[in-house]
Write a protein that holds these residues in place. Structure first.
Motif, mmCIF file in Angstrom:
data_model
loop_
_atom_site.group_PDB
_atom_site.id
_atom_site.type_symbol
_atom_site.label_atom_id
_atom_site.label_comp_id
_atom_site.label_asym_id
_atom_site.label_seq_id
_atom_site.Cartn_x
_atom_site.Cartn_y
_atom_site.Cartn_z
ATOM 1 N N SER A 222 0.875 -1.179 0.000
ATOM 2 C CA SER A 222 0.000 0.000 0.000
ATOM 3 C C SER A 222 0.906 1.221 0.000
ATOM 4 C CB SER A 222 -0.909 -0.027 1.222
ATOM 5 O OG SER A 222 -1.632 -1.254 1.232
ATOM 6 N N VAL A 223 0.869 1.948 -1.104
ATOM 7 C CA VAL A 223 1.885 2.964 -1.378
ATOM 8 C C VAL A 223 1.314 4.366 -1.216
ATOM 9 C CG1 VAL A 223 3.441 3.857 -3.170
ATOM 10 C CG2 VAL A 223 2.962 1.391 -3.047
ATOM 11 N N LYS A 224 2.028 5.186 -0.456
ATOM 12 C CA LYS A 224 1.621 6.596 -0.334
ATOM 13 C C LYS A 224 2.252 7.400 -1.456
ATOM 14 C CE LYS A 224 1.819 10.652 2.586
ATOM 15 N NZ LYS A 224 2.734 11.345 3.497
ATOM 16 N N ARG A 225 1.437 8.153 -2.170
ATOM 17 C CA ARG A 225 1.976 9.031 -3.218
ATOM 18 C C ARG A 225 2.607 10.238 -2.538
ATOM 19 N NH1 ARG A 225 -2.622 10.942 -5.670
ATOM 20 N NH2 ARG A 225 -2.265 12.889 -4.571
ATOM 21 N N GLU A 226 3.918 10.384 -2.716
ATOM 22 C CA GLU A 226 4.634 11.510 -2.096
ATOM 23 C C GLU A 226 4.645 12.662 -3.088
ATOM 24 O OE1 GLU A 226 5.518 11.587 0.957
ATOM 25 O OE2 GLU A 226 5.635 9.482 1.563
ATOM 26 N N ASP A 227 3.833 13.679 -2.810
ATOM 27 C CA ASP A 227 3.718 14.781 -3.756
ATOM 28 C C ASP A 227 4.832 15.810 -3.614
ATOM 29 O OD1 ASP A 227 1.459 13.742 -4.955
ATOM 30 O OD2 ASP A 227 0.130 14.622 -3.451
ATOM 31 N N GLY A 228 5.637 15.666 -2.569
ATOM 32 C CA GLY A 228 6.741 16.601 -2.364
ATOM 33 C C GLY A 228 6.297 17.834 -1.594
ATOM 34 N N SER A 229 7.271 18.578 -1.095
ATOM 35 C CA SER A 229 6.988 19.779 -0.319
ATOM 36 C C SER A 229 8.166 20.714 -0.510
ATOM 37 C CB SER A 229 6.849 19.409 1.159
ATOM 38 O OG SER A 229 8.093 18.909 1.631
ATOM 39 N N GLU A 230 8.204 21.787 0.248
ATOM 40 C CA GLU A 230 9.357 22.683 0.151
ATOM 41 C C GLU A 230 10.635 21.950 0.543
ATOM 42 O OE1 GLU A 230 8.814 26.381 2.289
ATOM 43 O OE2 GLU A 230 6.954 26.688 1.162
ATOM 44 N N GLU A 231 10.490 21.043 1.530
ATOM 45 C CA GLU A 231 11.651 20.326 2.051
ATOM 46 C C GLU A 231 12.065 19.149 1.176
ATOM 47 O OE1 GLU A 231 12.201 19.222 6.571
ATOM 48 O OE2 GLU A 231 10.138 19.845 6.119
ATOM 49 N N TYR A 232 11.054 18.411 0.675
ATOM 50 C CA TYR A 232 11.337 17.162 -0.031
ATOM 51 C C TYR A 232 10.835 17.192 -1.467
ATOM 52 C CZ TYR A 232 11.996 15.493 4.727
ATOM 53 O OH TYR A 232 12.433 15.338 6.011
ATOM 54 N N PRO A 233 11.628 16.603 -2.386
ATOM 55 C CA PRO A 233 11.146 16.467 -3.760
ATOM 56 C C PRO A 233 10.033 15.411 -3.821
ATOM 57 C CG PRO A 233 13.284 15.381 -3.502
ATOM 58 C CD PRO A 233 12.973 16.049 -2.196
ATOM 59 N N PRO A 234 9.201 15.426 -4.871
ATOM 60 C CA PRO A 234 8.148 14.404 -4.988
ATOM 61 C C PRO A 234 8.751 13.013 -5.109
ATOM 62 C CG PRO A 234 7.984 16.055 -6.750
ATOM 63 C CD PRO A 234 9.232 16.349 -5.999
ATOM 64 N N GLY A 235 8.017 11.996 -4.691
ATOM 65 C CA GLY A 235 8.516 10.621 -4.765
ATOM 66 C C GLY A 235 8.545 10.122 -6.193
ATOM 67 N N VAL A 237 9.292 7.099 -7.373
ATOM 68 C CA VAL A 237 8.698 5.778 -7.547
ATOM 69 C C VAL A 237 7.220 5.783 -7.152
ATOM 70 C CG1 VAL A 237 8.814 3.353 -6.874
ATOM 71 C CG2 VAL A 237 10.924 4.642 -7.260
ATOM 72 N N SER A 238 6.890 6.467 -6.051
ATOM 73 C CA SER A 238 5.489 6.429 -5.610
ATOM 74 C C SER A 238 4.574 7.082 -6.651
ATOM 75 C CB SER A 238 5.320 7.065 -4.232
ATOM 76 O OG SER A 238 5.569 8.447 -4.265
ATOM 77 N N THR A 239 5.004 8.182 -7.274
ATOM 78 C CA THR A 239 4.141 8.812 -8.286
ATOM 79 C C THR A 239 4.076 7.937 -9.540
ATOM 80 O OG1 THR A 239 6.010 10.183 -8.939
ATOM 81 C CG2 THR A 239 4.394 11.223 -7.542
ATOM 82 N N PHE A 240 5.186 7.282 -9.872
ATOM 83 C CA PHE A 240 5.191 6.360 -11.019
ATOM 84 C C PHE A 240 4.193 5.219 -10.789
ATOM 85 C CE2 PHE A 240 7.047 2.355 -12.712
ATOM 86 C CZ PHE A 240 6.885 2.600 -14.070
ATOM 87 N N LEU A 241 4.237 4.627 -9.599
ATOM 88 C CA LEU A 241 3.333 3.506 -9.309
ATOM 89 C C LEU A 241 1.871 3.970 -9.355
ATOM 90 C CD1 LEU A 241 5.220 1.717 -6.376
ATOM 91 C CD2 LEU A 241 5.023 0.933 -8.736
ATOM 92 N N HIS A 242 1.598 5.115 -8.729
ATOM 93 C CA HIS A 242 0.221 5.608 -8.691
ATOM 94 C C HIS A 242 -0.301 5.969 -10.079
ATOM 95 C CE1 HIS A 242 -1.216 6.402 -4.459
ATOM 96 N NE2 HIS A 242 -0.004 5.914 -4.249
ATOM 97 N N GLU A 243 0.558 6.666 -10.855
ATOM 98 C CA GLU A 243 0.045 7.257 -12.095
ATOM 99 C C GLU A 243 0.243 6.381 -13.319
ATOM 100 O OE1 GLU A 243 1.912 11.088 -12.059
ATOM 101 O OE2 GLU A 243 0.854 11.610 -10.192
ATOM 102 N N LYS A 244 1.331 5.581 -13.325
ATOM 103 C CA LYS A 244 1.652 4.880 -14.572
ATOM 104 C C LYS A 244 1.454 3.366 -14.504
ATOM 105 C CE LYS A 244 3.295 8.434 -17.049
ATOM 106 N NZ LYS A 244 2.870 9.602 -16.284
ATOM 107 N N MET A 245 1.460 2.782 -13.317
ATOM 108 C CA MET A 245 1.358 1.325 -13.243
ATOM 109 C C MET A 245 -0.089 0.924 -12.992
ATOM 110 S SD MET A 245 4.239 0.305 -14.029
ATOM 111 C CE MET A 245 4.522 -1.401 -13.626
ATOM 112 N N ASN A 246 -0.583 0.038 -13.875
ATOM 113 C CA ASN A 246 -1.983 -0.349 -13.808
ATOM 114 C C ASN A 246 -2.153 -1.853 -13.794
ATOM 115 O OD1 ASN A 246 -3.186 2.325 -13.905
ATOM 116 N ND2 ASN A 246 -2.241 2.431 -15.946
ATOM 117 N N GLU A 247 -3.386 -2.279 -13.590
ATOM 118 C CA GLU A 247 -3.678 -3.703 -13.586
ATOM 119 C C GLU A 247 -3.153 -4.327 -14.873
ATOM 120 O OE1 GLU A 247 -7.892 -3.839 -12.635
ATOM 121 O OE2 GLU A 247 -7.475 -2.947 -10.669
#
Ligand code: HEM
Length: 402
Positions: A222-235, A237-247
């Motif tokens: 169960s993967v949290k999509r890390e959208d990033g913040s001022e401190e941290y860049p976006p994830g 792998v997590s954004t790839f899994l959420h947005e690009k990887m499908n059934e």
């Protein structure tokens, strides 16, 4: 074994290295990645950027050096790191590469203070420390491969189902493409996922906790999509899994690893999660309810929309007398007030926690971000005087210190 003179030099120079440890390891990484860019396929680039990994390695080499006469003292920590290394498929032949660059970085940062004698002593010490890791990892590779359903290296899995659990957390149900059985992992363990992202020069490896009980014909992460913040860049792998990887898409995984694992010792279990830290605890929870074992599950989240598995956990709590479930949100809305499980606004504190705990001795497992871990650990061990042998925790990301 090491020469007493070597030990003496290592111990005498450890404080200098301690002082400049982060500087040395930062330089070490730059040096190593320019000499051996292929290692960028296994190191987490985000951890490099935010400087977390340099600290973890610096601290552990120093801690090992300080214990050089009795390395068995640090074996539990070696094992935790070795689980991570095995999960990432770190190999014996990579240790000399790390050693060469670490010593080179020491020389270059320390300048004249790093005499040949000092460098030679550290080279010997590194060799001894590296061998401890190599041996522990060798055993783990063999164990992971020989257990029923186990395997060496990476194994392809197909995404069977993708389920949204909250606004930011999505579950992936993964089945091995070979159709063969899966190993009986321990609740709390994680897998490494290999992401080959179009347009990215290197592979990306990430660890995700298995979030369902063992004994199924799938693995769930169960993967949290890390959208990033001022401190941290976006994830990446997590954004790839959420947005690009499908059934139907394929992901490669290494066999389950990790030593943050459920052991009930015939005692009731208390699980406490902060945010996405609930994923390994969900695996423990599902295992406990299958056995009708008494469990108290306390979940802290920012709000209902960011809170995963709430409907599921509420349903189980409704149905089972062995389950006690309690939720804490940063801010409680009118809607939340109608929900019997939302019982606290703000942060978990000692008074509230104490009111929820079983009367008998229990085993405590908690997971979440660093501030949550520090606060929870302090409440449990200092304010509620729970002995530390019964308090177990894990956070995501490299261990900050030994
Ligand atoms: C992670 C120490 C050798 C690759 C770590 C961590 C520590 C550590 C403390 C963090 C563990 C955690 O996240 O819980 C050491 C020490 C070594 C050593 C003391 C030598 C004696 C190596 C070698 C490789 C390697 C030879 C392979 C080239 C990694 C990777 C990670 C890691 C890829 C994950 C870090 C990330 O990307 O976030 N190591 N390590 N390590 N290590 Fe090592």
């Amino acid at each position: 074994t090491l020469d007493p003179q070597v030990i003496e030099i290592v111990k005498a120079t450890a404080p200098i290295l301690e002082e400049r440890g982060t500087e040395i390891t930062k330089h070490f990484y730059k040096r190593m990645f320019s000499n051996n860019p292929e290692l960028l396929n296994i190191f987490n680039h985000t951890h490099q950027k935010i400087g977390r990994q340099p600290q973890a390695l610096a601290n552990s080499v120093l801690a090992a050096a300080k214990n050089i006469e009795q390395l068995e003292n640090i074996l539990p920590v070696v094992k935790q790191i070795a689980h991570k290394h095995r999960s990432l498929q770190v190999k014996p032949e990579q240790y000399p590469i790390v050693g060469e660059n670490l010593l080179g970085a020491m020389k270059e940062v320390l300048g004249e203070a790093a005499t040949d004698e000092v460098i030679n002593a550290w080279e010997e010490a590194y060799g001894v420390i590296a061998q401890v890791f190599i041996d522990v990892e060798q055993e783990m590779y063999e164990e992971a491969a020989k257990m029923e359903g186990g395997w060496y290296g990476f194994r392809p899995f197909v995404i069977d189902k993708k389920v949204k659990e909250s606004d930011v957390i999505t579950s992936f149900y993964l089945r091995p493409t070979d159709g063969k059985e899966l190993p009986q992992f321990q609740p709390g363990q994680y897998v490494t996922v290999k992401a080959e992202i179009p347009g990215e020069e290197y592979l990306h490896l990430r660890q995700y906790s298995l979030s369902d009980a063992p004994g199924k014909d799938y693995f769930r992460i169960s993967v949290k999509r890390e959208d990033g913040s001022e401190e941290y860049p976006p994830g990446v792998v997590s954004t790839f899994l959420h947005e690009k990887m499908n059934e139907g898409d394929i992901l490669e995984l290494t066999a389950p690893a990790g030593d943050f694992v459920l052991q009930t010792n015939n005692k009731p279990v208390v699980l406490i999660s902060g945010g996405v830290g609930l994923t390994p605890l969900m695996s423990m929870f599902n295992t406990l309810i299958e056995e009708d074992h008494p469990v108290t599950f306390i979940q802290a989240a920012q709000n209902r929309h960011l809170h995963a598995f709430h409907d599921y956990t509420s349903k189980v709590a409704n149905e089972k007398d062995t389950v006690s479930y309690h939720v804490c949100y940063d801010r409680v809305t009118e809607e939340d007030k109608k929900d019997p499980y939302v019982q606290k606004e703000g942060r978990i504190d000692a008074e509230w926690l104490q009111s929820l705990l079983p009367s008998e001795e229990a085993e405590y497992y908690f997971c979440g971000p660093v501030p949550f871990l520090k606060a929870t650990n302090q409440i449990l061990t200092e304010e509620l005087n729970i002995p530390s042998e019964r308090v177990h925790f894990e956070f995501f990301g490299p261990a900050a210190s030994l």
